[in-house]
Structures are given as structure tokens and as C-alpha cells.
Design an enzyme around this catalytic site. Structure first.
Site, PDB file in Angstrom:
ATOM      1  N   ARG A   1       0.845  -1.194   0.000  1.00 39.18           N
ATOM      2  CA  ARG A   1       0.000   0.000   0.000  1.00 39.18           C
ATOM      3  C   ARG A   1       0.880   1.244   0.000  1.00 39.18           C
ATOM      4  O   ARG A   1       1.994   1.234   0.503  1.00 39.18           O
ATOM      5  CB  ARG A   1      -0.924   0.003   1.218  1.00 39.18           C
ATOM      6  CG  ARG A   1      -1.846  -1.205   1.297  1.00 39.18           C
ATOM      7  CD  ARG A   1      -2.816  -1.068   2.469  1.00 39.18           C
ATOM      8  NE  ARG A   1      -3.597  -2.276   2.677  1.00 39.18           N
ATOM      9  CZ  ARG A   1      -4.705  -2.573   2.006  1.00 39.18           C
ATOM     10  NH1 ARG A   1      -5.156  -1.747   1.086  1.00 39.18           N
ATOM     11  NH2 ARG A   1      -5.355  -3.684   2.263  1.00 39.18           N
TER      12      ARG A   1
ATOM     13  N   ASN B   1      -9.083   0.952  -4.186  1.00 39.47           N
ATOM     14  CA  ASN B   1      -9.293   2.375  -3.977  1.00 39.47           C
ATOM     15  C   ASN B   1      -8.004   3.165  -4.183  1.00 39.47           C
ATOM     16  O   ASN B   1      -7.932   4.094  -4.989  1.00 39.47           O
ATOM     17  CB  ASN B   1      -9.840   2.580  -2.560  1.00 39.47           C
ATOM     18  CG  ASN B   1     -10.269   4.007  -2.311  1.00 39.47           C
ATOM     19  OD1 ASN B   1     -10.521   4.768  -3.248  1.00 39.47           O
ATOM     20  ND2 ASN B   1     -10.349   4.381  -1.051  1.00 39.47           N
TER      21      ASN B   1
ATOM     22  N   ILE C   1     -12.187  -7.096  -3.427  1.00 42.26           N
ATOM     23  CA  ILE C   1     -12.804  -8.358  -3.044  1.00 42.26           C
ATOM     24  C   ILE C   1     -14.192  -8.126  -2.465  1.00 42.26           C
ATOM     25  O   ILE C   1     -15.043  -9.010  -2.494  1.00 42.26           O
ATOM     26  CB  ILE C   1     -11.898  -9.102  -2.035  1.00 42.26           C
ATOM     27  CG1 ILE C   1     -12.272 -10.581  -1.972  1.00 42.26           C
ATOM     28  CG2 ILE C   1     -11.948  -8.451  -0.670  1.00 42.26           C
ATOM     29  CD1 ILE C   1     -11.289 -11.423  -1.176  1.00 42.26           C
ATOM     30  N   ASP C   2     -14.451  -6.892  -1.969  1.00 40.26           N
ATOM     31  CA  ASP C   2     -15.745  -6.571  -1.359  1.00 40.26           C
ATOM     32  C   ASP C   2     -16.855  -6.348  -2.385  1.00 40.26           C
ATOM     33  O   ASP C   2     -18.019  -6.218  -2.018  1.00 40.26           O
ATOM     34  CB  ASP C   2     -15.631  -5.310  -0.497  1.00 40.26           C
ATOM     35  CG  ASP C   2     -14.720  -5.503   0.697  1.00 40.26           C
ATOM     36  OD1 ASP C   2     -14.416  -6.666   1.025  1.00 40.26           O
ATOM     37  OD2 ASP C   2     -14.306  -4.494   1.293  1.00 40.26           O
TER      38      ASP C   2
ATOM     39  N   GLY D   1     -15.576  -6.956   4.214  1.00 41.33           N
ATOM     40  CA  GLY D   1     -16.594  -5.995   3.826  1.00 41.33           C
ATOM     41  C   GLY D   1     -16.437  -4.721   4.612  1.00 41.33           C
ATOM     42  O   GLY D   1     -17.089  -4.523   5.644  1.00 41.33           O
TER      43      GLY D   1
ATOM     44  N   GLU E   1     -16.779  -7.065   8.338  1.00 40.30           N
ATOM     45  CA  GLU E   1     -15.776  -6.393   9.159  1.00 40.30           C
ATOM     46  C   GLU E   1     -16.078  -4.916   9.398  1.00 40.30           C
ATOM     47  O   GLU E   1     -15.617  -4.332  10.382  1.00 40.30           O
ATOM     48  CB  GLU E   1     -14.399  -6.524   8.513  1.00 40.30           C
ATOM     49  CG  GLU E   1     -14.294  -5.872   7.140  1.00 40.30           C
ATOM     50  CD  GLU E   1     -12.903  -6.014   6.543  1.00 40.30           C
ATOM     51  OE1 GLU E   1     -11.921  -5.967   7.314  1.00 40.30           O
ATOM     52  OE2 GLU E   1     -12.809  -6.161   5.314  1.00 40.30           O
TER      53      GLU E   1
ATOM     54  N   TYR F   1      -7.720 -13.988   5.981  1.00 35.55           N
ATOM     55  CA  TYR F   1      -6.480 -14.157   5.232  1.00 35.55           C
ATOM     56  C   TYR F   1      -6.460 -15.473   4.453  1.00 35.55           C
ATOM     57  O   TYR F   1      -5.764 -15.582   3.439  1.00 35.55           O
ATOM     58  CB  TYR F   1      -5.286 -14.049   6.180  1.00 35.55           C
ATOM     59  CG  TYR F   1      -5.119 -12.651   6.713  1.00 35.55           C
ATOM     60  CD1 TYR F   1      -4.655 -11.623   5.895  1.00 35.55           C
ATOM     61  CD2 TYR F   1      -5.476 -12.328   8.018  1.00 35.55           C
ATOM     62  CE1 TYR F   1      -4.534 -10.324   6.370  1.00 35.55           C
ATOM     63  CE2 TYR F   1      -5.358 -11.038   8.499  1.00 35.55           C
ATOM     64  CZ  TYR F   1      -4.884 -10.037   7.664  1.00 35.55           C
ATOM     65  OH  TYR F   1      -4.776  -8.752   8.124  1.00 35.55           O
ATOM     66  N   MET F   2      -7.220 -16.443   4.898  1.00 28.19           N
ATOM     67  CA  MET F   2      -7.338 -17.677   4.132  1.00 28.19           C
ATOM     68  C   MET F   2      -8.096 -17.432   2.836  1.00 28.19           C
ATOM     69  O   MET F   2      -7.743 -17.970   1.782  1.00 28.19           O
ATOM     70  CB  MET F   2      -8.057 -18.743   4.971  1.00 28.19           C
ATOM     71  CG  MET F   2      -7.296 -19.160   6.219  1.00 28.19           C
ATOM     72  SD  MET F   2      -8.250 -20.284   7.257  1.00 28.19           S
ATOM     73  CE  MET F   2      -8.404 -21.692   6.169  1.00 28.19           C
ATOM     74  N   ILE F   3      -9.120 -16.586   2.891  1.00 27.26           N
ATOM     75  CA  ILE F   3      -9.917 -16.295   1.704  1.00 27.26           C
ATOM     76  C   ILE F   3      -9.113 -15.471   0.707  1.00 27.26           C
ATOM     77  O   ILE F   3      -9.131 -15.732  -0.496  1.00 27.26           O
ATOM     78  CB  ILE F   3     -11.219 -15.563   2.095  1.00 27.26           C
ATOM     79  CG1 ILE F   3     -12.136 -16.498   2.886  1.00 27.26           C
ATOM     80  CG2 ILE F   3     -11.937 -15.009   0.858  1.00 27.26           C
ATOM     81  CD1 ILE F   3     -13.389 -15.838   3.414  1.00 27.26           C
TER      82      ILE F   3
END
Length: 536
Positions: free
Chosen positions: A270, A296, A325-326, A370, A425, A479-481
Site C-alpha cells: 500500500r 481504492n 474483493i468486497d 466488507g 468487518e 487471510y485464508m480467503i
């Protein structure tokens, strides 16, 4: 709260843009009714369309379907039934305001058309019957709005016309009627032999990053870009000017098989978007195409880089592939990696269900991704079918009180013997005032851990002497996803987006991003996503 297939869906409104507008529950883009030729249109009309005579489509009430061509032996084009239907549809649109289908009302994407000369595409060939196949025109359009609301009371009719509803700010954001269609053009603005491209991945991990990198490299080489002229930038934007991590050469051999791995071959980070240093590096290396795969912060960086290149009058196509991912990007139907995330989210929910249902008075709590939207939490919950409560950022909820979350869990456990709760989240962040206004290096709001917070609240609630104990299990698969390989649908989607990005660069577009709009791949302007949309 509200119920969806027996599941309570509640949540809190986050500090960012609510994305319920995208789903269409609070509001959505308005619709248009267009008169278009039927599948069995007359031979005369089909010929006119091929010749480019029909350059504009008009609303049925202004130009009835029959006026587009003359009646031939079929007699089908002038069928009174078709005309009557077209006119009745147009009349039904009138109370809400009709729109002329102006093809010039298109999202104005930046381009290099005035500074570069065109050359024929290397893909340009004639098929065996003499008709040109496989190309799109800059006059091709994708309708941003596909829905017509017959009443102002209809769900999603908040804005009425060509607008997107920002539920957080409670405003309608105007948007053009059309977007440029993605695809290969006959004439391109870069000679593949002179192209030197760079690919960079930014921000957090997401399933599909390697798929997109591989697709971009493959498509560049299919255009005829020379081996050694495609560079992979290491660890985000700072890799353009970092002495420690110099860009690497990407060939088809280098990206072979990376689609079967999670993460990103290039590494990511980032921040680090020092535009002057990045622009210096681009010019020094002779790079004239940059592909930014990011969310973003990545899209904001791509937009800033495009502006910096324009300031320096340096012809470089900067094209984004939106990574979220969201699934929280306005206008675009879906982001890559979302389907995979939901599939993995279901696995976590099912594990929580097994734990909860196998224990005496069991409660399973799952936190899914999310930040400012609850798409993963909600769709995973619906797909699982085992969730009793789903908490999302878009809707507020109370913890305490007779109608609060804790009492609801208590009632579900008493009725069923167990309860499964899923939380995004970004839900309930208004309870954590200490992080208000703080952001990470990508500009995302820093969130408190709502999962652990709820775990503590649930445990404390059922520890009171007046209440029966519960067996609580908490699962956080975040973190697995993020790290898994994409599923089949996402693999295909990633490759489509990668090809669209390369087609955009060769077509002379810059400062744009590629995405699916109403099931068609299209180009929209690169902006800081998913914040308020601005168009010129």
C-alpha cells in the site's frame, strides 16, 4: 431488522459510501426504453445497419420502430403489433421523463487520439466470406442503465433517471447514459513493436491477481509486443523507483501456471505513490503502457499518474483493472475475486454451523470481509442457508435491549438449540470513535475488530447469572480467503478483464478502468473507488 429467507439481516451505516445502491434495494440507476430492431428485422434494415446508416437509436415515441426501414416481402418490420408495443412502452416511460438515446452521452474517457497516429491492428484479417469479424467500434456503446421503473414507488426508483443513489450521502449522482464498449479495434494507436509495458499490483491481496497479470502478459504478446518489453513492477507503486526491487521481465514462460496460485507473482504493498518519481522512471525506461491492478488506492494512483503524464505531455496509456474483493465498486456489475470469496466464505460458515449445531447451546460467529459493504457476508450467508443473523455495514443495529442482537441470539438458541451469526468487518464501527477519520496507506478507513468485539459481548451476555451459558466458537477466515486460487467463473472473468485492459491501451484510452457493465465489458473513468462518482 429485515428477513431474507428466514435470516435476519441487520447492520450499521459506515463512514464511507453505502453500496446498497449497487444492489438496488435503497436506490439504483434509472432506466431507459429504447426502440431496437427485432431479431427477425427486414433484410433492408439489416443492410442499413451493416452500412452504418443507422447511427443513432431513438426513443420509440419519437421514432417508431417502423420508421427505421421500409416493408419488404417479410412484412415483419411493419407488424402493427410490434409498433403498438413499442409506442405503449414509450408512453409508459413519459411520466418519469423520457431520454433521447444520444450516443454522445457517453462516459468521457481520456484518450491519446489527438497526439498519436493510428496503425492497422495486427489482428485485422478477412474471414472466408469477406465480412470483417471480431472488432468493435468506438461508436459501440454499453447502456449503463438497463432497468426501467414503471412507478416512482418501485424499489430502487429513488433517483428516477440516469443517476446512481449514494445511500450514505442520500444524494443522486448524475451519470452518462452510455459507456464505451471494450474490445479490439481495427485501428490502434500504438505499434506493438514499439510498445514497452509495465504491470503493477497494488493494495491488499485478492483472488485473481495472478490471473489478471497472466492475461495482460498473454494479450500483449498476442498483439506482437516484443519479448522483454513487458515489465512486472515489484511490490506496488514504489517498485517503479525502488533500488532494492527492480522491475522484472515478464514473458509467457514467466507467467505460465501462476493462475493456479494465490497471491501475486509481483508482490504488492500500500502507498508509495510518489508520482514524480514514478513518472521519471516511466520516461527513463521508455514505458508507454501502464496497467494498474488495484482497489481504492490503486485507482487513485492510476488517475494521478495519468494526470502527471498529461502534464509532462508524455504519451502513456494508463489503464486500471479494479480490484475489490468486497465487490463495492459503483457502475461495475462485479469485481474479480468476489465469487471465489463468497465460495470460501460459505466454507467458513458451514464450519461454524457444524460447531454450533454439534454443541449444547452452541453459537457460531463468523467475521467476513466488507469494509463499507456487506456483499460477501450477505451472499455467503444466503448461499449457506444456515445463518440466523447477518450483520452488514449498510444498516444500523442495537446490541442491547429486547430488540437487540444479543436478545435475538438468545431467542434463537432457545428455539433451535444453536445460532449462527455472520458479521462483515465494517459493521458497527460507530461504536469505535477512537479510529474515526484514520486511514491506512491506501486511504481506507482503519477498522476496529468487530469480530472480537462481538465475541466478547456475546460471551459477557451469556455469562450473567440469570442466563444459561452458551458454547461460543469464533472463526475469522479473512487471510485464508484472500490467499486462495480463483474458482472457474473468476478465472474466466479475470482473463476477460485483462484482455479488455490491453485492448483499451491499444485503442488509445488512458485514465480508464475496465469492468463488466450490464453483462458487457466496458470502459469507465478511473476514479478513487468506491467513493462518490464524478464524471466530466
Amino acid at each position: 431488522s429485515r428477513r431474507t429467507r428466514g435470516m435476519a439481516v441487520v447492520g450499521s451505516r459506515s463512514s464511507g459510501t453505502s453500496m446498497l445502491a449497487k444492489g438496488g434495494r435503497v436506490g439504483s440507476r434509472g432506466g431507459r426504453v429504447l426502440a431496437v430492431p427485432g431479431r427477425r428485422a427486414s433484410r433492408h434494415l439489416r443492410r442499413r445497419l451493416r452500412e452504418g446508416a443507422a447511427t443513432r437509436l431513438r426513443v420509440a415515441k419519437e421514432e417508431p420502430l417502423g420508421s427505421l426501414g421500409s416493408e419488404d416481402d417479410d412484412g415483419e418490420l411493419h407488424s402493427q403489433e410490434v409498433i403498438d408495443k413499442s409506442q405503449s412502452i414509450a408512453q409508459s416511460a413519459a411520466p418519469l421523463g423520457s431520454y433521447e438515446a444520444d450516443l454522445e452521452d457517453v462516459l468521457r474517457c481520456n484518450n491519446l487520439w489527438d497526439v498519436l497516429e493510428t496503425v492497422p491492428s495486427p489482428f485485422y484479417v478477412e474471414n472466408n466470406v469477406g465480412a470483417n469479424m471480431g472488432y468493435v467500434s468506438n461508436r459501440d456503446r454499453v447502456a449503463i442503465s438497463s432497468l426501467f421503473h414503471g412507478s416512482r414507488d418501485s424499489i430502487g426508483a429513488t433517483c428516477g433517471g440516469a443517476s446512481i443513489y449514494d445511500a450514505q450521502e442520500e444524494v443522486c449522482i448524475p451519470i452518462s447514459a452510455w459507456a464505451y464498449r471494450s474490445g479490439a479495434r481495427k485501428d490502434i494507436y500504438f505499434d506493438p513493436k514499439t510498445v514497452r509495458a509495465a504491470v503493477v499490483t497494488c493494495g491488499g491481496l485478492c483472488p485473481g491477481l495472478n490471473d489478471v497479470v497472466r492475461g495482460i502478459v498473454h494479450t500483449l504478446h498476442q498483439y506482437g509486443v516484443k519479448e522483454g518489453n513487458v515489465l512486472g513492477v515489484r511490490y506496488g507503486f514504489r517498485g517503479f523507483y525502488s533500488y532494492e526491487n527492480q522491475p522484472i521481465v515478464l514473458t509467457n514462460r514467466d507467467v505460465d501456471g501462476i493462475q493456479r496460485k494465490g497471491g501475486t507473482l509481483l508482490g504488492t504493498s500500500r502507498g508509495g505513490a510518489d508520482m514524480d518519481k514514478i513518472a521519471d522512471s516511466i520516461e527513463e525506461r521508455g514505458i508507454n503502457m501502464v496497467f494498474v491492478i488495484g482497489g481504492n488506492g490503486g485507482n487513485a494512483g492510476a488517475a494521478a499518474l495519468q494526470r502527471k503524464c498529461m502534464e509532462r505531455e508524455y504519451a502513456c496509456a494508463v489503464v486500471g483493472v479494479p480490484k475489490s474483493i468486497d465487490n463495492d465498486i459503483l457502475v461495475i456489475d462485479k469485481t474479480f475475486g468476489f465469487d471465489t470469496a463468497c465460495q470460501e466464505g460459505v466454507k467458513a460458515i458451514n464450519a461454524a454451523y457444524v460447531e454450533a449445531s454439534s454443541a449444547f447451546r452452541g453459537v457460531g460467529l463468523v467475521k467476513l470481509m466488507g469494509r463499507q459493504s456487506g456483499f460477501i457476508a450477505l451472499q455467503s450467508s444466503l448461499a449457506s442457508g444456515e445463518v440466523d443473523v447477518c450483520l452488514i455495514p449498510e444498516m444500523k443495529f442495537d446490541l442491547d435491549g429486547d430488540s437487540g442482537l444479543l436478545r435475538h441470539i438468545e431467542r434463537v438458541v432457545e428455539a433451535k438449540g444453536h445460532c449462527v451469526v455472520v458479521v462483515a468487518e465494517g459493521a458497527c464501527q460507530e461504536n469505535f470513535a477512537s479510529t474515526e477519520g484514520k486511514t491506512d496507506a491506501s486511504g481506507n478507513p482503519i477498522l476496529q475488530d468487530i469480530g472480537r468485539y462481538l465475541k466478547e459481548k456475546i460471551a459477557a451476555h451469556f455469562s450473567e447469572k440469570s442466563r444459561k451459558k452458551v458454547d461460543l466458537k469464533y472463526i475469522d477466515p479473512t487471510y485464508m480467503i484472500r490467499a486462495v486460487e480463483t474458482n472457474t467463473s473468476d478465472k474466466i472473468y479475470c482473463y476477460v478483464l485483462a484482455q479488455g485492459a490491453v485492448h483499451a491501451a491499444f485503442a488509445g484510452f488512458t485514465g480508464i478502468t475496465v469492468g463488466m457493465v450490464n453483462t458487457h465489458t466496458a470502459y469507465v473513468i478511473t476514479i478513487s473507488l468506491p467513493l462518490s462518482l464524478s464524471v466530466t
